[in-house]
Write an enzyme that holds these catalytic residues in place. Structure first.
Site, PDB file in Angstrom:
ATOM      1  N   TYR A 156      -8.996   5.171   8.063  1.00  0.00           N
ATOM      2  CA  TYR A 156      -8.947   6.149   9.161  1.00  0.00           C
ATOM      3  C   TYR A 156     -10.377   6.487   9.612  1.00  0.00           C
ATOM      4  O   TYR A 156     -10.626   6.805  10.773  1.00  0.00           O
ATOM      5  CB  TYR A 156      -8.160   7.397   8.743  1.00  0.00           C
ATOM      6  CG  TYR A 156      -7.674   8.232   9.916  1.00  0.00           C
ATOM      7  CD1 TYR A 156      -6.855   7.684  10.898  1.00  0.00           C
ATOM      8  CD2 TYR A 156      -8.041   9.571  10.029  1.00  0.00           C
ATOM      9  CE1 TYR A 156      -6.419   8.455  11.970  1.00  0.00           C
ATOM     10  CE2 TYR A 156      -7.605  10.348  11.093  1.00  0.00           C
ATOM     11  CZ  TYR A 156      -6.800   9.776  12.068  1.00  0.00           C
ATOM     12  OH  TYR A 156      -6.366  10.543  13.131  1.00  0.00           O
ATOM     13  N   LYS A 163     -11.190  14.099  13.803  1.00  0.00           N
ATOM     14  CA  LYS A 163     -10.099  15.087  13.651  1.00  0.00           C
ATOM     15  C   LYS A 163     -10.616  16.341  12.945  1.00  0.00           C
ATOM     16  O   LYS A 163     -10.157  17.461  13.242  1.00  0.00           O
ATOM     17  CB  LYS A 163      -8.923  14.494  12.874  1.00  0.00           C
ATOM     18  CG  LYS A 163      -8.103  13.458  13.661  1.00  0.00           C
ATOM     19  CD  LYS A 163      -7.466  13.972  14.932  1.00  0.00           C
ATOM     20  CE  LYS A 163      -6.424  13.007  15.484  1.00  0.00           C
ATOM     21  NZ  LYS A 163      -5.947  13.428  16.820  1.00  0.00           N
TER      22      LYS A 163
HETATM   23  O1  0WE Z   1      -4.756   9.328  14.859  1.00  0.00           O
HETATM   24  C1  0WE Z   1      -4.125   8.317  14.644  1.00  0.00           C
HETATM   25  C2  0WE Z   1      -4.392   7.040  15.433  1.00  0.00           C
HETATM   26  C3  0WE Z   1      -5.502   7.177  16.409  1.00  0.00           C
HETATM   27  C4  0WE Z   1      -6.082   5.878  16.928  1.00  0.00           C
HETATM   28  C5  0WE Z   1      -5.438   4.645  16.883  1.00  0.00           C
HETATM   29  C6  0WE Z   1      -6.059   3.530  17.405  1.00  0.00           C
HETATM   30  C7  0WE Z   1      -5.444   2.156  17.314  1.00  0.00           C
HETATM   31  C8  0WE Z   1      -5.933   1.229  18.399  1.00  0.00           C
HETATM   32  C9  0WE Z   1      -7.339   5.957  17.499  1.00  0.00           C
HETATM   33  N1  0WE Z   1      -7.954   4.860  18.003  1.00  0.00           N
HETATM   34  C10 0WE Z   1      -7.342   3.666  17.973  1.00  0.00           C
HETATM   35  N2  0WE Z   1      -7.996   2.605  18.493  1.00  0.00           N
HETATM   36  C11 0WE Z   1      -7.400   1.396  18.692  1.00  0.00           C
HETATM   37  O2  0WE Z   1      -8.062   0.436  19.146  1.00  0.00           O
HETATM   38  N3  0WE Z   1      -3.192   8.297  13.635  1.00  0.00           N
HETATM   39  C12 0WE Z   1      -2.974   9.490  12.858  1.00  0.00           C
HETATM   40  C13 0WE Z   1      -2.416   7.112  13.278  1.00  0.00           C
HETATM   41  C14 0WE Z   1      -3.172   6.378  12.233  1.00  0.00           C
HETATM   42  O3  0WE Z   1      -4.204   5.570  12.558  1.00  0.00           O
HETATM   43  C15 0WE Z   1      -4.720   5.075  11.378  1.00  0.00           C
HETATM   44  C16 0WE Z   1      -4.003   5.579  10.307  1.00  0.00           C
HETATM   45  C17 0WE Z   1      -3.005   6.433  10.837  1.00  0.00           C
HETATM   46  C18 0WE Z   1      -2.011   7.219  10.087  1.00  0.00           C
HETATM   47  C19 0WE Z   1      -5.787   4.204  11.191  1.00  0.00           C
HETATM   48  C20 0WE Z   1      -6.108   3.825   9.895  1.00  0.00           C
HETATM   49  C21 0WE Z   1      -5.419   4.327   8.822  1.00  0.00           C
HETATM   50  C22 0WE Z   1      -4.348   5.208   9.011  1.00  0.00           C
END
Ligand code: 0WE
Length: 256
Positions: A156, A163
């Site tokens: 993450y 966040k």
């Molecule tokens: O906040 C999120 C995801 C936010 C996010 C996702 C992406 C994917 C595609 C931000 N930037 C990008 N950029 C991209 O190119 N989450 C809470 C979901 C999430 O994302 C993770 C998680 C979880 C849970 C990434 C790594 C590990 C766990």
């Protein structure tokens, strides 16, 4: 009377029908709110248009890249013109470059750090500043967070740091806007299978981990995030501000 009858809101972060923003917007709409939606780029305009097509005349659709102050100004000019005032704002926007979510955090580039914080954290400050003058009867601002803000979730990475900035910004905004009866809170959601989660290596393993280890032994449903969104928007939450509310089937209380 519906819980949000007569209220108006702006929703940032609908990409498609699986978006958390859409689950909360639907719940706000069902509770009687009139809503404006922003979309990021022409690529997503059609999706959002289709989704809101059943909402009727009272719905607004406005383009907004949250890194562009002029576009943010335009959103509140349009929403103010249509609704006259504003009660609700949903921030459900995040982005970090894909590379930054794959390798080690120690390798985060200056550029990726800057982008992640601009899109995912600073935008809340800018949107709150734009909305506040329209929230003449007070208001409720809701932003989406994740547990990676406070504990290390492998991969993450810089999103966790962004966040953390979002959650701290929520507290400072709550202090500044409290005298205007504007409340600012975060919902920290358990993992949800959205477009943003797709392509994240090991995401299905993560869903399974929550099923096995959260007190409720399951994952959160989008509709449950909608219900929490309605609660935070309603007068039932009139004394709640600056908080991070965990809607994660209890996962956050576990130590092991
Ligand atoms: O906040 C999120 C995801 C936010 C996010 C996702 C992406 C994917 C595609 C931000 N930037 C990008 N950029 C991209 O190119 N989450 C809470 C979901 C999430 O994302 C993770 C998680 C979880 C849970 C990434 C790594 C590990 C766990």
């Amino acid at each position: 009377m519906a819980l949000l009858e007569g209220k108006t809101g702006v929703v940032f972060g609908v990409a498609n029908k699986r978006s958390i923003a859409w689950a909360i917007a639907k719940a706000w709409h069902d509770a009687g709110a009139k809503l404006a939606f922003t979309y990021q780029g022409d690529r997503l305009k059609g999706n959002v248009e289709d989704l809101v097509s059943t909402f009727g005349e009272d719905t607004l659709l406005i383009p907004c890249d949250v890194t562009d102050d002029a576009q943010i100004d335009n959103v509140f000019a349009e929403a103010g013109g249509k609704f006259g005032k504003l009660d609700l704002l949903l921030h459900s926007v995040a982005f970090a470059p894909k590379e930054a979510l794959e390798g080690e955090f120690v390798n985060t580039t200056r550029d990726a750090f800057k982008t992640a914080h601009d899109v995912s954290a600073y935008s809340l400050v800018a949107l709150a500043r734009g909305a506040a003058p329209l929230m003449t009867d007070g208001g409720s601002i809701v932003a989406m967070s994740y547990y990676g803000a406070e504990k290390v979730i492998p991969h993450y990475n810089v999103m966790g740091v962004a966040k953390a900035a979002l959650e701290a910004s929520t507290r400072y905004l709550a202090y500044d806007l409290g005298p205007k009866k504007i409340r600012v809170n975060c919902i920290s959601a358990g993992p949800v299978n959205t477009l943003a989660a797709r392509g994240i290596a090991g995401f299905s393993t993560m869903l399974k981990h929550y099923e096995e280890h959260s007190p409720l032994k399951r994952n959160v449903l989008p509709d449950e995030l909608g219900s929490t969104g309605v609660f935070l928007a309603s007068d039932g939450a009139a004394a709640i501000t600056g908080q991070v509310l965990y809607v994660d089937c209890g996962y956050q209380v576990m130590g092991m």
